[in-house]
Structure formats: C-alpha cells, structure tokens
Write a protein that holds these residues in place. Structure first.
Motif, mmCIF file in Angstrom:
data_model
loop_
_atom_site.group_PDB
_atom_site.id
_atom_site.type_symbol
_atom_site.label_atom_id
_atom_site.label_comp_id
_atom_site.label_asym_id
_atom_site.label_seq_id
_atom_site.Cartn_x
_atom_site.Cartn_y
_atom_site.Cartn_z
ATOM 1 N N VAL A 1 0.605 -0.842 0.313
ATOM 2 C CA VAL A 1 0.555 -0.004 0.089
ATOM 3 C C VAL A 1 0.797 1.482 0.104
ATOM 4 N N THR A 2 1.923 1.062 0.500
ATOM 5 C CA THR A 2 3.527 2.285 0.252
ATOM 6 C C THR A 2 4.327 2.498 -0.413
ATOM 7 N N VAL A 3 5.135 1.434 -0.113
ATOM 8 C CA VAL A 3 5.879 1.291 -1.193
ATOM 9 C C VAL A 3 6.110 1.058 -2.951
ATOM 10 N N ILE A 4 5.388 0.230 -3.257
ATOM 11 C CA ILE A 4 5.252 -0.297 -4.497
ATOM 12 C C ILE A 4 4.352 0.879 -4.829
ATOM 13 N N PRO A 5 3.514 1.646 -4.814
ATOM 14 C CA PRO A 5 2.577 2.640 -5.350
ATOM 15 C C PRO A 5 3.284 3.746 -5.517
ATOM 16 N N ILE A 6 4.275 4.469 -5.006
ATOM 17 C CA ILE A 6 5.238 4.987 -4.565
ATOM 18 C C ILE A 6 6.280 5.246 -5.495
ATOM 19 N N LEU A 7 7.440 3.663 -5.824
ATOM 20 C CA LEU A 7 8.091 3.453 -7.141
ATOM 21 C C LEU A 7 6.857 3.629 -8.614
ATOM 22 N N LEU A 8 5.802 2.494 -8.481
ATOM 23 C CA LEU A 8 5.004 3.346 -9.440
ATOM 24 C C LEU A 8 5.473 4.442 -10.059
ATOM 25 N N ILE A 9 4.934 5.012 -8.757
ATOM 26 C CA ILE A 9 3.805 6.821 -9.592
ATOM 27 C C ILE A 9 5.803 7.243 -10.576
ATOM 28 N N GLY A 10 6.668 6.723 -9.431
ATOM 29 C CA GLY A 10 7.988 7.397 -9.738
ATOM 30 C C GLY A 10 8.546 7.463 -10.884
ATOM 31 N N PHE B 1 13.744 12.001 -6.425
ATOM 32 C CA PHE B 1 13.400 11.186 -5.917
ATOM 33 C C PHE B 1 14.207 10.379 -4.684
ATOM 34 N N LEU B 2 15.269 10.875 -3.946
ATOM 35 C CA LEU B 2 16.498 10.879 -3.024
ATOM 36 C C LEU B 2 15.018 11.746 -2.320
ATOM 37 N N ILE B 3 14.222 12.872 -2.169
ATOM 38 C CA ILE B 3 12.680 12.888 -1.524
ATOM 39 C C ILE B 3 11.970 12.082 -0.743
ATOM 40 N N VAL B 4 11.869 10.975 -1.758
ATOM 41 C CA VAL B 4 11.136 10.199 -1.732
ATOM 42 C C VAL B 4 11.623 9.276 -0.669
ATOM 43 N N THR B 5 12.711 8.778 -1.232
ATOM 44 C CA THR B 5 13.770 7.798 -1.032
ATOM 45 C C THR B 5 14.079 7.653 0.841
ATOM 46 N N ILE B 6 14.104 8.794 0.929
ATOM 47 C CA ILE B 6 14.587 9.134 2.513
ATOM 48 C C ILE B 6 13.012 9.294 2.947
ATOM 49 N N CYS B 7 12.489 9.625 2.578
ATOM 50 C CA CYS B 7 11.187 8.995 3.585
ATOM 51 C C CYS B 7 10.456 7.467 3.478
ATOM 52 N N LEU B 8 10.785 7.810 1.945
ATOM 53 C CA LEU B 8 10.488 5.980 2.047
ATOM 54 C C LEU B 8 11.158 5.321 3.255
ATOM 55 N N ILE B 9 13.028 5.904 3.659
ATOM 56 C CA ILE B 9 13.885 4.466 4.405
ATOM 57 C C ILE B 9 13.458 5.252 5.796
ATOM 58 N N VAL B 10 12.689 6.239 5.808
ATOM 59 C CA VAL B 10 12.579 6.852 7.396
ATOM 60 C C VAL B 10 10.730 6.076 7.749
ATOM 61 N N SER B 11 10.006 6.023 6.998
ATOM 62 C CA SER B 11 8.759 5.150 6.743
ATOM 63 C C SER B 11 9.676 3.579 7.468
ATOM 64 N N ILE B 12 10.689 2.668 6.326
ATOM 65 C CA ILE B 12 10.461 1.968 6.531
ATOM 66 C C ILE B 12 11.373 1.378 8.076
ATOM 67 N N THR B 13 12.220 2.489 8.327
ATOM 68 C CA THR B 13 12.798 2.212 9.405
ATOM 69 C C THR B 13 12.269 2.471 10.591
ATOM 70 N N LEU B 14 11.074 2.940 10.929
ATOM 71 C CA LEU B 14 9.890 3.030 11.716
ATOM 72 C C LEU B 14 8.747 2.069 11.728
ATOM 73 N N ILE B 15 8.860 1.357 10.687
ATOM 74 C CA ILE B 15 8.170 0.038 10.575
ATOM 75 C C ILE B 15 8.596 -1.416 10.858
ATOM 76 N N GLY B 16 9.806 -0.656 10.391
ATOM 77 C CA GLY B 16 10.675 -1.533 10.857
ATOM 78 C C GLY B 16 10.977 -2.498 12.558
ATOM 79 N N LEU B 17 10.757 -0.439 13.302
ATOM 80 C CA LEU B 17 11.114 -0.322 14.837
ATOM 81 C C LEU B 17 9.632 -0.978 15.547
ATOM 82 N N PHE B 18 9.109 -0.942 15.468
ATOM 83 C CA PHE B 18 7.547 -1.675 14.956
ATOM 84 C C PHE B 18 7.077 -3.014 14.909
ATOM 85 N N ILE B 19 7.804 -3.645 13.908
ATOM 86 C CA ILE B 19 7.512 -4.734 13.689
ATOM 87 C C ILE B 19 8.320 -6.063 14.879
ATOM 88 N N LYS B 20 9.473 -5.257 15.024
ATOM 89 C CA LYS B 20 10.851 -5.864 15.270
ATOM 90 C C LYS B 20 10.245 -6.146 16.804
#
Length: 606
Positions: free
Chosen positions: A27-36, A299-318
């Motif tokens: 719902v997040t990463v794949i749609p953003i990449l496709l739009i990019g 893409f750099l801005i989107v990547t930074i946002c994705l990294i932050v969001s993935i880090t947060l969701i990763g910490l939550f999942i962990k």
C-alpha cells in the motif's frame, strides 16, 4: 475462487511480521515506486517530444535553405545546357591555341556565375573534344571517361545527377551537380560539373544545437560539422529506401551513445534518381539531463521518506515480533510442562495483558501439580536413583584396571613358561584394549592412531603368520596433526577381512601418509582379491547416499568414517575407494592439509 482461497490461506499462514511488512509494501512502497517510474518515463517522453518538434521545425528551415542552394546550381546548369554560345565555342574548329584562348575569353559566363553566386564552389566542363585545358574547360581524357560519375552522366542523357566527387584540380571532394551537354545535332559535347560550396552548406547549419548530417542517397555524407565524417557512409541511417518528403524517427547507437535519429529525405528539383537526406542526431542523455536531475532530486526526497518510514515500521515490527515470540515461548514452555515463566513487562496493550494472564495461569497450574503429583514424583525419582546406584556398584566390580591386571598376569605366566609369542600377543592385546577403552569423541594425535593400527596389524600378523605382511609409510611431517579416533581402524579391518586372498602365499597391507597441495592423504592398500565392478559401484554409491540408504548397504564402517569426516571437516573431504578385481583395493582418506615441512619417509616393514 479456488485461486483466491489458496491465496487467502497462504497469506493467513504467514508470520505476523511478514504480513505487516507485505501490507506496508503493497500500500505504500510499491505505489510510490510505480508513480515515480511513470513520472520519469512520462517526463522523459515529454522532453524528447518537445525536442523532436523543435528539430522538426529546424530541419524544415534547413531543407528550405538547402533547396535554395541546390536550385541555384540547377538553374545555372539549365542556362549552360541551352547556351548557344557554349555550343559555338565547343563545335568551332580552331587553327591554333591562340584562337582557342580567345574563344574561352569570349565566353566568360563561368566566371560570372562564380563571381555573383557564393553557393557555387567551382564549375568544370569536361569536353569530349581534345582542346587546350584551362580552369573551367577540361579535356575529358580516358581516365576521366572511365570514372563512374562521368559514365552515369552520359547514361542519363542530359538529366541532372548529383555526385559526391573529387575535383580534378583541387583534389577536394564536393557535392556536385553533373549533367551531360549535347550539340545542335545531338552529339555529345561533354559533361558539366557544378560543385556546391562547403562553406555555404556550413553557414546554413552552424546554428543547429545538435549534430546535423547531409547525405546523398544514404551512401555518403556530403556535409557535417565534423569534417572527419565527410565522404563516410552514414551508418546511423537505418532506412535507405524512404520516400521523398518522408520524415522518420528511430533510436540507434552512434559513437557509443544512445541517439534518437530524425531523418528527412527529399529529392532536389528536376532530379529523378537522387535523394538528399538531412539527419539530426539527438543525444538522449544530454536532452533529458536537466529533467533527470529534477527527477533524481524528487526520487531522493521520496527515498529518504521511504527509508524513514521503513525504519519506523521496521522498529515497530521488531518490537511487535519480539513480544509475540516471548508470549509464544512462554506458552510453548507451559505446553512442555515448564511452568516457570519470567514475569515480563510487555506493555499495557493486548499482548502485555495476555502475558500477565498466562503468568497467573502458570502459577495456578504449578500449585495444582504440587498438591497432586509432587510426592509421587519424588518417590519415583528415589526408586530410580536406587536402581542406578545398584547398577554402578555391579559395574564397578569389573573395571578396566581389573582387565589390565588380569592380562598382565597372563603375560607374566607366559614369560615364566618361556612362551614369548603368547606373552607378546597378550601385551599387544593389552595395549590395544587400553587404547580402545580410552577412546573418546575428542581428536587424538595421528601418531597415536597409527600406533594403534600398527598394534592391530601386529596382532593380525601373529594370527596369520607369514601369510600377512604390512608396511606403514609416513612421507610428511604429521607432528601435532590431530584426527578423530577410529578413522583408520575400520578401513584396515576391512582390508584384513575382505582384502586378504586366502589362496595367496603372502598378502600385503600398505598404509601411506602424504600431503598434496590441498589435502593430507592416507591410503590403505591391499593386494587381495579386489572388488567386482558391480560391487564396487554399490560401495561408491553408498558413500554418496543418505544415512538410511547407507545403513541398508554393506560397508557400514566405511560409510561411518566417510560421514564423520564430512560432518567435521566439510563436504570437500571424505573417503574414496578404488579396486581392480583380482589385483587389489585402495581406500583413500582425504583430510585437510596442514602446513609444515616435509620429512623423510618413515617405513615400517614386517
């Protein structure tokens, strides 16, 4: 529906952290990449289309200017073609050279054209009549007449033809109009050649942003900003058969870069056979460079946002996964009968509350067990320990010291009775028994293992007498080299049991130890009956087979040795067997090589 059910079941069976990560990606990463990717592709096409439209307008202007230049040469050729004065100069008979020079001077039209029209580089008339040559009137000697452009002009009988040819005097190549000229009686007077000025061609394309090439009949480049390409074949033209006034666009590789080619082809006026191609080479990377920079920043801005969001969701999942596993481990311990659960603080949400309830449940179960079963369990444990004590007391009555002392007593009595052979046999047996009883799973020195093997072979020699001989050759330094115990003994025992030929006078067992670049190699050879090919194939297959298969085949001891070597040292090592029926068998152990200086071979023969 079945596919949907299978998909739902597969998703349900996944771990919770996989589900959470999968949903986030979906719902997040794949749609953003496709739009990019879509924006990148769309912007690239928009920029390229705008550039192509601009190039199309520029090529229109370039074609118009080029046609103006070519039309100038065509109009001049028409005037010369119908000029009666030219025919008079060429058809008149002259008595001397002075009259010829005067005739040339009376026809200054060539010089007038060159003076007033800068589109023309030079005008040559190649005469069939043998007359004195000057800068404009040139006698067409046999060499000139044999040239392709001259013959082609004659074949077209006065029709205009365009060639890229070398000038006779300057030795420079020009885009040249050629046309055969005839007299009043249709006799051939010669061939007219009007060369287009390269400087004039350069002036019409100097403002172009991209590389522009003008080629003739898709065969030769007649104009380029880079003079190195003049006269070369235009390899970037993919469709040489395009029609008049047709424009095509295609991609190709030129100068090891990707280009988009804009190709326009047209026929000069009053020309039947020739086509002129105007080709604009658009470097794709240069065109989309600026837009790509913008996209890269996006893409750099989107990547930074994705990294932050993935880090947060990763910490939550962990954190979520860790707490789930702690709850699951606690439940698993209770299922196995272990009710000692640590009192952990897993938070105030549903997981933490479930863990607290589980702790209370475990405490309740422990109290119940203590009330009903503890006394009975203690009683059963006491009875079992009593049985173990009785067994140990019985086993201690016969221990290794008792066995060694008994064997030593037998050896001493044999010595007293002067029976040396029996005494030696008992001594060897005692040594072998001591070594066998002291065997553990810890590695031992290779020297100790070889010593045990020598003792075993000594016993076998005493058993079979001169019918069995053996030798042990150590051809390298094995000091401080450790191996697992009882790796060699089963191999040597097989050689004794299966290798000795009962009909031979002397059977030989050879043990060789040496090093290769990668291995320490131990060979056990015998000159016995050997192994039949079918049997040998079964043994080799058993060495590579699984545990169950190997146990069902013969050679269990060898399979066990091979398995122990591979488990401890790795799949690169193990046992190999080679045999020729009626000649003998060689069993080879491959172990890791240890660096060390080679020593002289130590040979023990008996």
């Amino acid at each position: 529906m079945n596919y949907l059910s299978q998909l739902t079941r597969s998703f349900t069976n996944r771990k919770v952290k996989i589900k959470l990560l999968g949903i986030y990606l979906a719902v997040t990463v794949i749609p953003i990449l496709l739009i990019g990717f879509y924006l990148n592709y769309s912007m690239r096409n928009v920029v390229l289309n705008n550039t192509i439209n601009e190039v199309d307008a520029n090529v229109d202007k370039l074609e118009m200017r080029l046609n103006t230049i070519l039309d100038r040469a065509i109009n001049i050729s028409d005037q010369i073609y119908i000029s009666d004065d030219l025919k008079k100069v060429l058809e008149q008979e002259y008595d001397n050279n002075l009259q010829i020079y005067n005739a040339y001077a009376s026809y200054p039209i060539f010089n007038n054209y060159l003076r007033y029209y800068n589109e023309i580089e030079n005008i040559r008339f190649y005469m069939t009549k043998e007359m004195i040559t000057n800068s404009q009137f040139v006698y067409a000697d046999q060499e000139t007449r044999n040239q392709a452009w001259y013959q082609k002009a004659i074949e077209r009988q006065g029709r205009i033809s365009w060639e890229y040819m070398q000038d006779k005097w300057t030795k420079e190549s020009y885009l040249t109009l050629t046309r055969s000229v005839y007299g009043n009686n249709r006799e051939l007077l010669g061939v007219l050649a009007i060369a287009i000025s390269p400087d004039n061609l350069t002036s019409i394309s100097k403002s172009e942003l991209f590389d522009v090439f003008v080629s003739l009949d898709s065969e030769k480049i007649v104009h380029s900003k880079d003079p190195r390409y003049l006269g070369e074949h235009p390899s970037f033209i993919k469709k040489a058969d395009i029609q008049d006034q047709e424009s095509i666009i295609y991609d190709t590789e030129f100068k090891q870069e990707n280009y988009k080619i804009y190709l326009r082809s047209f026929k000069p006026s009053k020309t039947l056979a020739n086509q002129i191609q105007i080709t604009a080479l658009i470097p794709i990377e240069d065109v989309i460079k600026d837009s790509r920079k913008v996209l890269y920043n996006g893409f750099l801005i989107v990547t930074i946002c994705l990294i932050v969001s993935i880090t947060l969701i990763g910490l939550f999942i962990k954190s979520f996964d860790k707490r789930i596993y702690q709850l699951r481990d606690a439940m698993n311990n209770i299922a196995k009968g272990n009710f000692d659960i640590k009192d952990r603080k897993l938070g105030g949400d549903e997981i933490g509350q479930a863990y607290e309830d589980l702790v209370v449940t475990a405490d309740s179960i422990k109290e119940l067990i203590n009330e009903v079963y503890i006394h009975k369990i203690n009683e059963e444990q006491w009875k079992r320990r009593q049985k173990e004590s009785e067994f140990k007391m019985l086993a201690s009555q016969i221990n290794p010291h008792f066995l060694y002392n008994t064997l030593e007593m037998i050896r001493m009595k044999a010595l007293i009775n002067q029976d040396q052979e029996v005494a030696r046999s008992v001594m060897l047996l005692s040594q072998m028994m001591r070594s066998s009883l002291e065997v553990s799973e810890q590695p031992i020195l290779l020297e100790s293992e070889l010593k045990l093997i020598k003792t075993y072979l000594e016993i076998q020699k005493m058993r079979f007498g001169d019918k069995v001989n053996f030798s042990v050759a150590v051809e390298c330094d094995i000091q401080d080299y450790y191996i697992f115990p009882l790796l060699l003994q089963p191999i040597v025992e097989n050689a004794i049991i299966h290798g000795i030929d009962r009909e031979m006078e002397t059977s030989m067992i050879e043990i060789n130890v040496y090093r290769t670049a990668d291995n320490l190699v131990i060979e056990v050879k015998d000159n016995g009956v050997g192994i039949a090919p079918e049997r040998l194939m079964l043994l080799k297959n058993a060495l590579d087979a699984s545990e169950d298969t190997a146990q069902q085949s013969s050679g269990i001891g060898m399979n066990n040795v091979n398995k122990r070597i591979k488990l401890y040292y790795g799949e690169a090592y193990g046992v190999d067997i080679a045999s020729e029926y009626g000649i003998g068998t060689v069993v080879t152990l491959f172990l890791p090589s240890e660096k060390g200086p080679d020593s002289d071979a130590e040979i023990i023969d008996h």
